[in-house]
Design an enzyme around this catalytic site. Structure first.
Site, PDB file in Angstrom:
ATOM      1  N   ARG A   1       0.825  -1.202   0.000  1.00  0.00           N
ATOM      2  CA  ARG A   1       0.000   0.000   0.000  1.00  0.00           C
ATOM      3  C   ARG A   1       0.866   1.262   0.000  1.00  0.00           C
ATOM      4  NH1 ARG A   1      -5.514   1.660   0.695  1.00  0.00           N
ATOM      5  NH2 ARG A   1      -6.241  -0.485   0.637  1.00  0.00           N
TER       6      ARG A   1
ATOM      7  N   GLU B   1      -9.714   6.011   7.061  1.00  0.00           N
ATOM      8  CA  GLU B   1      -8.283   6.271   6.963  1.00  0.00           C
ATOM      9  C   GLU B   1      -7.904   7.568   6.241  1.00  0.00           C
ATOM     10  OE1 GLU B   1      -6.144   2.067   6.478  1.00  0.00           O
ATOM     11  OE2 GLU B   1      -7.939   2.273   5.237  1.00  0.00           O
TER      12      GLU B   1
END
Ligand SMILES: Cc1cc2nc3c(=O)[nH]c(=O)nc-3n(C[C@H](O)[C@H](O)[C@H](O)COP(=O)(O)OP(=O)(O)OC[C@H]3O[C@@H](n4cnc5c(N)ncnc54)[C@H](O)[C@@H]3O)c2cc1C
Ligand code: FES
Ligand code: FES
Lengths: 763, 453
Positions: free
Chosen positions: A311, A716
């Site tokens: 990620r 997030e």
């Protein structure tokens, strides 16, 4: 419609009266036992000899277990089976559990755990990135490399070149409720586990595996966590397994909660990174070629490090089109806590890399960093080209051009920039800095099969609704959002909906509540379950009163079928009496995903969420101290399911992100001992660190993808709005002289002062 | 030990109390009052905040490091008694719901109690009142909004303070200086416990047994503040919140430093005597007190002696204090205010100092006539910058003189590196603090807190 309303958190009243129950508040029967781990005092080596007689003899101790006393290795790993509950004799970090004390009280267990006499055979630990590279100590056989085009000729052919590197520190989650688990042994050797976890199914799986039980013999329940932030995705496994093992051995309920210092010493944190770059660009700062090397300190076990590092690579572009790009990612194994998931899951680190590049290019060319950022933005949907990410996914709804315009306007970016310029010219000691930075964050689990969710909905004959789904509540307001969805589906008020604790016996095979996916996945699954029941009721009423099932209306607490106008309770009662099932499961899987992580190609994300932040800071050039003066945030939550809860995520995420990059510093000594293992030495933001002027707004545009009510995930992405604070600090430092700004994170006062001194000295 | 106090209005008389049992442990384990949370067990997060009512004040306090004997004669109100017995919510509770001030909710009971205390005291500085409560979820903005929204609402009638309980005599909780002096003289190995903001951590983190504790909080004389010919005499039991008030007019910079000392909860417990007696090199009171020329009053049995404060600190972990001797008071000489105190830490509020510098420089007709400079965090003990002072004294008050002190700093200090700061940073900032003092003195802008967006 109940969704989209700014309702308070479902447990708000319980929170403010102290009545909300967390694991340690659950009433326990007499005889409940309490556990504590005895921890390794060395970072690397072996146990030569261990004498636990003092531990056994300590007051209140019932049992002491070592690895050989366990029913199995009791692996705690969510990935590679490389985390035995208790050391098998080899030691990998300071804080690794070696033995387990079972005692009559929490304090007795903690005290006894101090009394071990252990002789060690120490080897020299691998602590730093340099150590790990020198020893080729890593996960996977070599670095992961993703490339698009060949950036090196593009860099050297470009008008300007720069290279550099930035160190980005890790972060302790500091969930206010520490890790905790409570296990009640049942007849038939079954176990009921209460765990403060984001991933009940994983707890169930690991406990079953440890005890050689089928998963149906273990039921895990999670009503709420006192904060998770990724720190309770895998880190709760050890406590639940330990309790289950001890409960099996003693036949008594067992509870374990880490003392705060133990929590710091034992559990994983955000990965710290070093990111080096080479970049080529033109006179306007537009990038032609870029090469990143990302070095991540993963700690001793694999845990979730591979997807975290993936990620980070996936966010190396942030909001910018990179025509040629190479990303090399090194996942280094070190003798420290095993770094784990933390809000953003590597994305923030990847993003700081490219934002550092933007600031460096701007400084080099003498341009406003915002101009350089905009020059590199992906194209707006209306324009052709410059829309393909390094991994091939097309950015279809890039909203940041308009969002940046709006935020520049509402934050008065240009006027303030000029005013600050003049202010700085007059102030030799204090300097201000302003920065506006964007966020583009990909939504979906990159491990595609995790993108599924289930729900279970019951309608009772009195019209009350009971709701269950696989997501967990850690403060983000998921339960309320999902309840609002259910209420909307049935056209009733929220008071008819009762949300029940997440329970593996109600909804099986769930994914962690992570990757911001909670409301996307579970909201859809709940909607599906509600719709099934609604159609059954509709079919029944259409049969009874005439008209078509589709013509039955559920709204404002009423159900209207042809000429009949019933309360929802009457409709439920009528369906019940007609022997219609009023219970249903629901299931959802995210469409359109296709991802090859080894090649770094495909569509890992269903969609992107966007945000932008403008922060102003002032620094003291004598000490490096600073304050955040103002922050203006604009965040894209799609068509918000609950604007109040979403704004809460944005504000909280920003402050947590700013904390990560400013005051939150993890310090290990040269033996590998974490020195900042308590809030006395590890400082998270306090009230005074919230910007005194704090304007937060939602960019309320429907998600072009068909998510639940066209909302977007919001857990997030706002975390990375905090990057604007770090960038503003760089601007303030730059105002002190002519040298190149280089500010590693966290930008503690000490680092700010060092950066000021370098800029002043002109080097 | 025997301890009597009120809990949510109910009289509690405990006998045979383990003196190291904390209020938090007792509330949660013995009373099943689980609304009060444990977030750190060391006084840093505020999740365990309870309201403590004494004869003259109502404070927020951390239950996790409060030992049961410290409750003697007090009244405690926990989160369970902030709403009315019939369930009606307190205005701060209503406001926290309306303003979305809770997410995970774990910090919330602590915040509610801190807010209720500030509300009852009419304290409207929410940022300061709540700086000892950590929240990891909300970023504080909605909590501050809630506190402000509730601040003008009337205090509910159920919040009225009950009258304090009569306390039977307990020998280990003396009530007069004489009885303390006698007791300690007879038991020189005893451990004195004042606010327990250090001692509490020996228990909760060090897992230590406390050797025959003697609790000081009920000793009346230790809480006295009197104006004498020599200056302001401050009892050793005076807590940091009272100290802050004492300094607000006399030495505002000292008061501002104390506003950042610990949190409201810590300041309500921590005593001046404890902050000196612990001999910590990073205690925040010794530097300003040394810069002000304070005198320490010590007592052993009936023998009393006075000491210039800096002479008390002999070496790291070693003080000039005989067995059975305790600190009675500190005298701060009256003087015109020239004091500036600079507390340097990673986090602005509620953080231990990496460096704490106190400057008291008097300038007469452009020349430095007196320089008293003392530092915490720069050596194994709080220490005067004698060499620097000597360079300054007698010189003109200007930039050249500041520059002339350069080398003297290194002869005064060779600080250590630790997780709070490196040695270099400590030395550099200590030097720069003198520059800051000078620039501030000639009217330059050096105060971050004065800058607004
Ligand atoms: C969360 C937190 C934050 C803190 N922040 C700060 C800060 O910002 N700045 C700072 O300087 N400190 C800070 N401290 C440390 C602590 O508050 C101080 O050291 C405090 O002043 C100690 O006082 P006390 O009354 O609590 O002492 P206690 O813990 O009761 O005692 C400390 C020591 O002093 C002895 N003692 C106490 N009174 C006397 C007396 N009259 N005569 C002789 N000996 C005595 C005790 O026996 C013991 O050895 C913090 C502590 C905590 C827990
Ligand atoms: S539990 Fe954190 S201050 Fe008491
Ligand atoms: S609401 Fe979670 S810590 Fe404050």
């Amino acid at each position: 419609m109940t969704h989209a309303k700014p309702l308070p958190h479902d447990a708000a009243r319980l929170h403010v009266t102290g009545a909300a129950r967390y694991i340690d508040d659950i009433p326990t029967p007499r005889g409940t036992l309490h556990l504590a781990f005895g921890l390794s005092a060395i970072a690397s080596g072996r146990i030569l000899a261990i004498d636990l007689s003092m531990v056994r003899a300590a007051e209140g101790v019932v049992a002491v277990l070592q690895a050989e006393d366990l029913p199995s290795a009791c692996d705690c790993s969510p990935s590679a089976h490389d985390e035995p509950l208790l050391s098998d004799g080899t030691l990998h970090y300071i804080g690794q559990p070696i033995f387990l004390v079972v005692a009559r009280s929490h304090l007795a267990a903690r005290k006894a755990a101090q009394l071990a006499d252990i002789a060690y055979d120490k080897t020299s630990p691998i602590l730093t990135i340099a150590d790990a590279l020198a020893a080729n100590s890593r996960f996977e056989d070599g670095p992961r490399i993703w490339e698009r085009g060949d950036p090196f000729p593009a860099i050297s052919d470009a008008r300007h070149q720069l290279d550099g590197s930035i160190d980005i520190g890790g972060q302790e989650h500091f969930y206010l409720e520490g890790q905790a688990a409570l296990v009640f042994p049942q007849e038939n050797a079954d176990m009921v586990v209460h765990s403060s976890t984001q991933h009940p199914t994983e707890i169930q799986h690991k406990v079953a595996h440890a005890l050689h039980l089928p998963m149906h013999a273990v039921r895990v329940e999670t009503r709420r966590m006192g904060g998770g932030f990724g720190g309770k995705e895998s880190q709760g496994n050890a406590l639940a397994i330990a309790c289950a093992v001890a409960a099996q051995a003693t036949g008594q309920p067992c509870k374990m909660r880490y003392d705060r210092d133990d929590d710091f010493m034992i559990t994983g944190k955000r990965h710290d990174f070093r990111i080096s770059y080479q970049v080529g660009f033109d006179d306007q700062g537009q990038i032609a070629g870029l090469s990143f090397r990302q070095y991540a300190r993963c700690g001793w076990a694999q845990d979730l490090s591979l997807p975290v590092c993936d990620r980070a690579m996936l966010h190396a572009d942030n909001a910018y089109y990179l025509p040629t790009i190479r990303i090399e990612s090194h996942r280094l194994r070190t003798n420290t806590q095993s770094a784990t998931a933390f809000r953003g899951f590597g994305g923030p680190q990847g993003m700081v890399g490219i934002e550092a590049v933007m600031d460096q290019i701007a400084a080099y060319l003498g341009l406003d960093p915002l101009d350089v950022r905009r020059k590199n933005y992906y194209n707006a949907p209306s324009k052709k080209g410059r829309r393909r990410t390094p991994y091939g996914q097309i950015v279809r709804d890039f909203a940041l051009h308009e969002m940046t315009d709006r935020l520049m306007d509402t934050s008065h970016y240009m006027e303030r920039r000029n005013a600050i310029y003049q202010w700085n010219a007059k102030n030799p000691v204090l300097k201000r800095g302003l920065a506006l930075t964007p966020v583009k964050f990909g939504i979906s689990f990159t491990l595609t099969h995790l993108n599924q969710a289930g729900a279970l909905v019951h309608v009772y004959q009195d019209g009350s609704i009971s709701l269950n789904h696989g997501g967990t509540e850690m403060g983000q307001g998921l339960f309320q959002k999902v309840a609002q969805i259910a209420a909307s589906r049935f056209g009733v008020g929220i008071d008819l909906v009762r949300i029940t604790a997440t329970d593996t016996s109600k909804v099986p095979n769930t994914s962690a509540t992570a990757a911001s996916s909670g409301s996307d996945l579970n909201g859809m699954a709940v909607a599906a379950a509600c719709d099934t029941i609604r159609s059954r009721i509709a079919a029944h009423l259409a049969g009874k009163y005439g008209g078509t099932p589709r013509g039955v209306i559920f709204a404002d607490g009423r159900v209207i079928a042809a000429d009949a106008n019933l309360s929802f309770a009457e409709a439920a009662q009528s369906a019940y009496e007609a022997r219609v099932s009023l219970s249903s499961t629901g299931f959802y899987k995210t469409p359109k995903l296709k991802w090859d992580r080894l090649r770094g190609a495909g569509r890992p994300f269903f969609y992107y969420a966007y945000g932008a932040a403008c922060s102003e800071v002032v620094i003291d050039t004598l000490t490096g101290e600073y304050r955040i003066l103002r922050a203006d945030l604009l965040h894209d939550a799609g068509a918000s399911l609950n604007p109040a809860l979403d704004i809460g995520q944005v504000e909280g995420g920003f402050v947590q992100g700013a904390g990560w990059l400013t005051m939150e510093e993890l310090v290990w000594d040269n033996k590998g001992r974490l020195q900042t293992h308590a809030p006395a030495t590890y400082k998270i933001p306090a009230t005074g660190d919230t910007p005194p002027v704090f304007n937060v707004d939602l960019w309320d545009a429907p998600n072009p993808e068909a998510t639940i009510y066209r909302s977007k995930a919001v857990g997030e992405p706002p975390f990375m709005l905090g990057i604007s604070v770090w960038s503003a600090l760089q601007q303030a430092v730059a105002a002190t002289g002519t040298g190149q700004v280089h500010l590693n994170a966290p930008a503690t006062p000490e680092r700010v002062l060092a950066a000021v001194e370098r800029v002043r000295d002109g080097n | 030990m025997d301890v009597s106090f009120l809990l949510n209005g109910e009289s509690i008389a405990l006998t045979g109390v383990d003196p190291t049992c904390t209020l938090l442990e007792w509330l949660r384990a013995d009373r099943n009052l689980t609304g009060t949370k444990e977030g750190c067990n060391e006084g840093d997060c505020g999740a365990c905040t309870v309201m403590m009512i004494d004869t003259d004040r109502r404070v927020a306090i951390n239950a996790c490091i409060l030992l049961l004997p410290q409750l003697q004669g007090k009244s405690i109100r926990t989160i369970e008694a902030i709403s009315a017995p019939d369930g009606k919510l307190h205005p701060v509770q209503d406001a926290m719901i309306t303003h979305h001030g809770s997410q995970c909710g774990f910090c919330t009971p602590g915040f509610i109690v801190s807010m209720a205390v500030a509300h009852a005291n009419g304290d409207k500085d929410a940022e300061t009142a709540l700086s000892g409560n950590l929240c990891r979820c909300t970023g504080y903005a909605p909590i501050l909004r809630a506190a402000r929204a509730a601040s003008d609402m009337p205090v509910p009638e159920w919040m009225s303070d009950p009258s304090l309980p009569e306390t039977p005599a307990e020998p280990l909780i003396p009530e007069t200086a004489q009885s303390l002096a006698d007791l300690y003289f007879a038991n020189p190995d005893a451990t004195l416990v004042a606010g327990a903001t250090d001692v509490g951590l020996w228990v909760t983190k060090g897992l230590q047994k406390i050797n025959s504790p003697i609790f000081l909080h009920q000793v009346a004389e230790l809480n006295n503040v009197t104006q004498t010919d020599a200056g302001l005499r401050i009892g050793a039991g005076v807590t940091m919140d009272q100290m802050l008030l004492l300094m607000t007019d006399r030495h505002p910079s000292y008061a501002e430093m104390l506003r950042r000392y610990g949190s409201v909860q810590v300041r309500a417990s921590a005593t001046l005597g404890g902050n000196i007696a612990n001999g910590s090199p990073i205690g925040d009171n010794p530097p300003p007190l040394m810069a002000l020329g304070a005198t320490l009053h010590l007592r052993q049995g009936n023998r009393r002696r006075d000491l210039v404060l800096e002479d008390f600190f002999l070496d790291y972990g070693k003080q000039d204090r005989a067995p059975g001797e305790f600190i009675e008071a500190v005298t701060v000489p009256d003087q015109p205010d020239r004091l500036a105190v600079y507390k340097l830490s990673k986090r602005f509020d509620q953080d231990i100092s990496a460096v704490c510098g106190a400057f008291n420089i008097v300038v007469d007709a452009g020349q430095v006539s007196k320089a008293c400079i003392a530092f915490g965090g720069m050596a194994g003990i709080p220490k005067r910058a004698t060499a620097v002072e000597n360079v300054l004294i007698g010189r003109p008050w200007n930039e050249d003189t500041i520059a002339a002190t350069w080398d003297a700093w290194e002869s005064d200090f060779s600080p250590l590196s630790d997780m709070r700061a490196s040695a270099d940073y400590r030395l550099t900032t200590a030097r720069n603090m003198l520059t800051r003092y000078f620039i501030a003195d000639i009217g330059g802008a050096v105060d971050l807190k004065e800058v607004t967006a």
